[in-house]
Design a protein around this motif. Sequence first.
Motif, PDB file in Angstrom:
ATOM      1  N   SER A 205       0.819  -1.203   0.000  1.00 40.76           N
ATOM      2  CA  SER A 205       0.000   0.000   0.000  1.00 40.76           C
ATOM      3  C   SER A 205       0.856   1.258   0.000  1.00 40.76           C
ATOM      4  O   SER A 205       0.358   2.345  -0.250  1.00 40.76           O
ATOM      5  N   CYS A 206       2.143   1.123   0.246  1.00 38.40           N
ATOM      6  CA  CYS A 206       3.030   2.277   0.147  1.00 38.40           C
ATOM      7  C   CYS A 206       3.870   2.200  -1.121  1.00 38.40           C
ATOM      8  O   CYS A 206       4.883   2.855  -1.251  1.00 38.40           O
ATOM      9  N   ASN A 207       3.443   1.371  -2.051  1.00 37.75           N
ATOM     10  CA  ASN A 207       4.277   1.084  -3.203  1.00 37.75           C
ATOM     11  C   ASN A 207       4.005   1.988  -4.392  1.00 37.75           C
ATOM     12  O   ASN A 207       4.829   2.092  -5.292  1.00 37.75           O
ATOM     13  N   GLY A 208       2.847   2.644  -4.412  1.00 33.54           N
ATOM     14  CA  GLY A 208       2.454   3.321  -5.633  1.00 33.54           C
ATOM     15  C   GLY A 208       3.069   4.689  -5.824  1.00 33.54           C
ATOM     16  O   GLY A 208       3.118   5.205  -6.925  1.00 33.54           O
ATOM     17  N   ASP A 209       3.563   5.266  -4.788  1.00 34.34           N
ATOM     18  CA  ASP A 209       3.895   6.683  -4.804  1.00 34.34           C
ATOM     19  C   ASP A 209       5.392   6.899  -4.988  1.00 34.34           C
ATOM     20  O   ASP A 209       6.180   5.980  -4.978  1.00 34.34           O
ATOM     21  N   SER A 210       5.749   8.127  -5.146  1.00 39.00           N
ATOM     22  CA  SER A 210       7.153   8.495  -5.231  1.00 39.00           C
ATOM     23  C   SER A 210       7.368   9.642  -4.254  1.00 39.00           C
ATOM     24  O   SER A 210       6.440  10.351  -3.919  1.00 39.00           O
ATOM     25  N   GLY A 211       8.585   9.819  -3.813  1.00 36.26           N
ATOM     26  CA  GLY A 211       8.838  10.886  -2.858  1.00 36.26           C
ATOM     27  C   GLY A 211       8.301  10.548  -1.484  1.00 36.26           C
ATOM     28  O   GLY A 211       7.826  11.406  -0.759  1.00 36.26           O
ATOM     29  N   TRP A 212       8.357   9.258  -1.130  1.00 35.72           N
ATOM     30  CA  TRP A 212       7.954   8.866   0.214  1.00 35.72           C
ATOM     31  C   TRP A 212       8.827   9.566   1.227  1.00 35.72           C
ATOM     32  O   TRP A 212       9.992   9.837   0.985  1.00 35.72           O
ATOM     33  N   LEU A 213       8.270   9.722   2.431  1.00 35.63           N
ATOM     34  CA  LEU A 213       9.077  10.194   3.549  1.00 35.63           C
ATOM     35  C   LEU A 213       9.373   9.005   4.448  1.00 35.63           C
ATOM     36  O   LEU A 213       8.550   8.093   4.578  1.00 35.63           O
ATOM     37  N   LEU A 214      10.535   9.029   5.064  1.00 29.39           N
ATOM     38  CA  LEU A 214      10.877   8.035   6.084  1.00 29.39           C
ATOM     39  C   LEU A 214      10.895   8.783   7.412  1.00 29.39           C
ATOM     40  O   LEU A 214      11.786   9.590   7.672  1.00 29.39           O
ATOM     41  N   ASN A 215       9.851   8.552   8.213  1.00 31.04           N
ATOM     42  CA  ASN A 215       9.673   9.259   9.483  1.00 31.04           C
ATOM     43  C   ASN A 215      10.130   8.362  10.619  1.00 31.04           C
ATOM     44  O   ASN A 215       9.656   7.227  10.735  1.00 31.04           O
ATOM     45  N   CYS A 216      11.026   8.843  11.451  1.00 40.50           N
ATOM     46  CA  CYS A 216      11.548   8.028  12.545  1.00 40.50           C
ATOM     47  C   CYS A 216      11.428   8.844  13.827  1.00 40.50           C
ATOM     48  O   CYS A 216      11.703  10.047  13.836  1.00 40.50           O
ATOM     49  N   GLN A 217      11.025   8.159  14.898  1.00 42.88           N
ATOM     50  CA  GLN A 217      10.791   8.865  16.161  1.00 42.88           C
ATOM     51  C   GLN A 217      12.078   8.903  16.974  1.00 42.88           C
ATOM     52  O   GLN A 217      12.696   7.864  17.218  1.00 42.88           O
ATOM     53  N   ALA A 218      12.461  10.107  17.383  1.00 39.48           N
ATOM     54  CA  ALA A 218      13.661  10.258  18.216  1.00 39.48           C
ATOM     55  C   ALA A 218      13.325   9.857  19.646  1.00 39.48           C
ATOM     56  O   ALA A 218      12.153   9.731  20.017  1.00 39.48           O
ATOM     57  N   THR A 219      14.366   9.689  20.462  1.00 43.41           N
ATOM     58  CA  THR A 219      14.126   9.217  21.830  1.00 43.41           C
ATOM     59  C   THR A 219      13.314  10.227  22.649  1.00 43.41           C
ATOM     60  O   THR A 219      12.636   9.851  23.598  1.00 43.41           O
ATOM     61  N   ASP A 220      13.344  11.515  22.271  1.00 40.17           N
ATOM     62  CA  ASP A 220      12.533  12.500  23.007  1.00 40.17           C
ATOM     63  C   ASP A 220      11.078  12.530  22.526  1.00 40.17           C
ATOM     64  O   ASP A 220      10.298  13.359  22.970  1.00 40.17           O
ATOM     65  N   GLY A 221      10.714  11.631  21.613  1.00 41.54           N
ATOM     66  CA  GLY A 221       9.322  11.540  21.173  1.00 41.54           C
ATOM     67  C   GLY A 221       9.010  12.299  19.894  1.00 41.54           C
ATOM     68  O   GLY A 221       7.970  12.080  19.285  1.00 41.54           O
ATOM     69  N   ARG A 222       9.896  13.212  19.492  1.00 43.53           N
ATOM     70  CA  ARG A 222       9.624  13.969  18.268  1.00 43.53           C
ATOM     71  C   ARG A 222       9.898  13.092  17.044  1.00 43.53           C
ATOM     72  O   ARG A 222      10.819  12.284  17.043  1.00 43.53           O
ATOM     73  N   TRP A 223       9.086  13.314  16.002  1.00 42.86           N
ATOM     74  CA  TRP A 223       9.306  12.605  14.740  1.00 42.86           C
ATOM     75  C   TRP A 223      10.259  13.414  13.869  1.00 42.86           C
ATOM     76  O   TRP A 223      10.111  14.635  13.735  1.00 42.86           O
ATOM     77  N   GLU A 224      11.209  12.725  13.290  1.00 44.07           N
ATOM     78  CA  GLU A 224      12.164  13.374  12.379  1.00 44.07           C
ATOM     79  C   GLU A 224      12.047  12.727  11.004  1.00 44.07           C
ATOM     80  O   GLU A 224      11.842  11.514  10.904  1.00 44.07           O
ATOM     81  N   VAL A 225      12.201  13.530   9.963  1.00 37.64           N
ATOM     82  CA  VAL A 225      12.217  12.976   8.607  1.00 37.64           C
ATOM     83  C   VAL A 225      13.667  12.623   8.284  1.00 37.64           C
ATOM     84  O   VAL A 225      14.505  13.502   8.121  1.00 37.64           O
ATOM     85  N   HIS A 226      13.951  11.319   8.226  1.00 43.21           N
ATOM     86  CA  HIS A 226      15.316  10.843   7.985  1.00 43.21           C
ATOM     87  C   HIS A 226      15.586  10.510   6.536  1.00 43.21           C
ATOM     88  O   HIS A 226      16.750  10.392   6.136  1.00 43.21           O
ATOM     89  N   GLY A 227      14.512  10.306   5.763  1.00 50.16           N
ATOM     90  CA  GLY A 227      14.757   9.876   4.386  1.00 50.16           C
ATOM     91  C   GLY A 227      13.724  10.407   3.414  1.00 50.16           C
ATOM     92  O   GLY A 227      12.587  10.716   3.789  1.00 50.16           O
ATOM     93  N   ILE A 228      14.184  10.543   2.169  1.00 55.08           N
ATOM     94  CA  ILE A 228      13.318  10.913   1.042  1.00 55.08           C
ATOM     95  C   ILE A 228      13.519   9.802   0.026  1.00 55.08           C
ATOM     96  O   ILE A 228      14.666   9.487  -0.320  1.00 55.08           O
TER      97      ILE A 228
END
Length: 259
Positions: A205-228
């Motif tokens: 279901s995440c296969n159709g698109d381009s320019g996905w974001l890779l969102n990863c949660q830091a230890t303080d709880g905030r989400w960071e965008v680590h990948g494009i």
Amino acid sequence: MIRTLLLSALVAGALSCGVPTYPPSVTRVVGGEEATPNSWPWQVSLQYTSNGKWYHICGGSLVANNWVLTAAHCISDSRTYRVVLGRHNLNTAESGSLAVSVSQIVVHPKWNSSDVSNGYNIALVKLANPVSLTDKIQLACLPPAGTILPNKYPCYITANGTLPDVLQQCRVLVVDCANCSSSGWWGRTMKTSMICAEGDGVISSCNGDSGWLLNCQATDGRWEVHGISSFTYNYCHKLSVFTRVSSYIDWINSVIANN
Ligand SMILES: *[C@@H]1O[C@H](CO)[C@@H](O)[C@H](O)[C@H]1NC(C)=O
Ligand SMILES: *[C@@H]1O[C@H](CO)[C@@H](O)[C@H](O)[C@H]1NC(C)=O
Ligand SMILES: *[C@@H]1O[C@H](CO)[C@@H](O)[C@H](O)[C@H]1NC(C)=O
């Protein structure tokens, strides 16, 4: 008193990215799932116009109130773009969503579309008007420069789905550079300016698109965008290669400061 105010302003500033009003559901659903509406409020849709209609081309992330980070492969010189923010379903008018025109696009100067494996698949899109942040439109945090996530660190890919066109999320695990660059995987195509993530084998279901974001949660709880998202899917290993955002922090900051 002033000291207390200053301190709370700093804390608020530190929390003004990566903390969604509507938190994402961090489940382990196999094959991906529909995201909780507006739970990735920095996710935008980059769209181009053709014959009077607008078409989604890639995802992107809002990194300042007038800048969006996306992949260079999404950009073509001949096209006119806009950015749609605050949207869950791309096919329905939704309250709180906005479409903003683009005033400038800065593609990384070393990007070569004939040589994707060389890296530099990153671009910044400037909005014609800064947007106001709301419960549905919020800033992404970016990781500190040079951050490397350990092997098997869990993250979420977010992408426009296919039918219905609602935002999907898929849980993936980071594959470290040693594994990703081994010959059975991506080999020498993998560069240290990239980050790899492995799906559960059914991230369709995440296969159709381009320019996905890779969102990863830091230890303080905030989400960071680590990948494009950069490379197409490797069917053997269900592995995707992303531009590693943490290796472009200086470039991102200098583009935003100088444009
Ligand atoms: C979402 O992505 C799919 C696959 O690329 C595309 O066919 C569909 O049109 C996109 N959705 C919208 C609303 O553009
Ligand atoms: C881009 O990549 C192609 C294929 O590797 C290469 O032939 C070409 O010289 C490169 N262009 C630039 C400007 O480096
Ligand atoms: C690959 O991943 C495994 C499992 O996490 C790890 O033990 C190993 O050190 C990694 N590196 C290589 C080169 O296989």
